[in-house]
Scaffold this motif. Structure first.
Motif, PDB file in Angstrom:
ATOM      1  N   PRO A 131      39.498  48.957  31.445  1.00  0.00           N
ATOM      2  CA  PRO A 131      39.322  48.211  32.696  1.00  0.00           C
ATOM      3  C   PRO A 131      40.596  47.479  33.109  1.00  0.00           C
ATOM      4  CG  PRO A 131      37.544  47.734  31.152  1.00  0.00           C
ATOM      5  CD  PRO A 131      38.596  48.492  30.392  1.00  0.00           C
ATOM      6  N   VAL A 132      40.799  47.398  34.418  1.00  0.00           N
ATOM      7  CA  VAL A 132      41.953  46.701  34.978  1.00  0.00           C
ATOM      8  C   VAL A 132      41.553  46.073  36.305  1.00  0.00           C
ATOM      9  CG1 VAL A 132      42.849  48.776  36.143  1.00  0.00           C
ATOM     10  CG2 VAL A 132      44.418  46.903  35.559  1.00  0.00           C
ATOM     11  N   ALA A 133      42.108  44.914  36.569  1.00  0.00           N
ATOM     12  CA  ALA A 133      41.975  44.260  37.873  1.00  0.00           C
ATOM     13  C   ALA A 133      43.368  43.819  38.291  1.00  0.00           C
ATOM     14  CB  ALA A 133      41.023  43.070  37.799  1.00  0.00           C
ATOM     15  N   VAL A 134      43.493  43.507  39.569  1.00  0.00           N
ATOM     16  CA  VAL A 134      44.787  43.118  40.116  1.00  0.00           C
ATOM     17  C   VAL A 134      44.686  41.723  40.719  1.00  0.00           C
ATOM     18  CG1 VAL A 134      46.504  43.658  41.895  1.00  0.00           C
ATOM     19  CG2 VAL A 134      45.466  45.504  40.568  1.00  0.00           C
ATOM     20  N   ALA A 135      45.691  40.911  40.421  1.00  0.00           N
ATOM     21  CA  ALA A 135      45.878  39.619  41.076  1.00  0.00           C
ATOM     22  C   ALA A 135      47.191  39.725  41.834  1.00  0.00           C
ATOM     23  CB  ALA A 135      45.929  38.487  40.062  1.00  0.00           C
TER      24      ALA A 135
END
Length: 186
Positions: A110-114
């Motif tokens: 899993p990855v998210a972006v800020a």
């Protein structure tokens, strides 16, 4: 049972950058919510040269010590939050280089972006990097963080945060935790 490791990747390597301040703030908020062990990974400290491995990364036949160290670092992560600026409506070259160094280490995680920047909050950069992350086989969170007018939230060498940012950090934390537990259960 130990918590999964969430690596907060600081994508800006520019001198006098604000990325580390933003990442430190986000990392502290993520730690407050629990459920993850937070590890900061700063691309300025990693200092990878322009991709110089002779073999395709999917083979994992790394010849250089910097690549082996980078692989070991990323392999420790169970999930990632990429804290990135917007440069010319896109993501930074050091981030793309760091992603391209590896292949199987990213797959299925899993990855998210800020993102942060001016009025758009880096949303164009976040959209641009999403295709790269999907191509690497990562599970991209539909929830992320966008910080517009980032300079207006700096004081005394720190990112000060604000209620909407805190809310999106909390939502991103929850989404990454759910994706990570779903991945580990399957």
């Amino acid at each position: 049972m130990s918590n999964p490791t969430l690596q907060v990747i600081v994508a800006s390597t520019r001198p006098r950058r604000v990325g580390r301040m933003v990442a430190d703030y986000i990392g502290e908020r993520l730690a407050d919510h629990g459920g993850f062990d937070i590890e900061m990974v700063d691309l300025a400290e990693v200092s990878l040269p322009l991709l110089d491995e002779p073999h395709h990364p999917r083979l994992g036949r790394y010849e250089h010590e910097h690549t082996k160290a980078w692989s070991a670092t990323i392999s420790r992560g169970d999930a990632y939050l990429i804290v990135m600026p917007e440069y010319n409506h896109s993501f930074s070259a050091p981030l793309k280089n760091a992603l391209d160094y590896l292949n199987t280490e990213w797959r299925g995680k899993p990855v998210a972006v800020a993102s942060y920047g001016g009025i758009s909050g880096g949303t164009r950069a976040a959209a641009a990097i999403t295709e790269v992350l999907v191509t690497l086989g990562m599970i991209v969170s539909s929830v992320g963080i966008a910080i517009p007018m980032v300079q207006s939230h700096l004081a005394d060498g720190r990112f000060t945060g604000y209620p909407q940012a805190d809310h999106t950090i909390e939502a991103t934390h929850a989404a990454l935790l759910e994706l990570t537990h779903g991945r580990n259960a399957g």
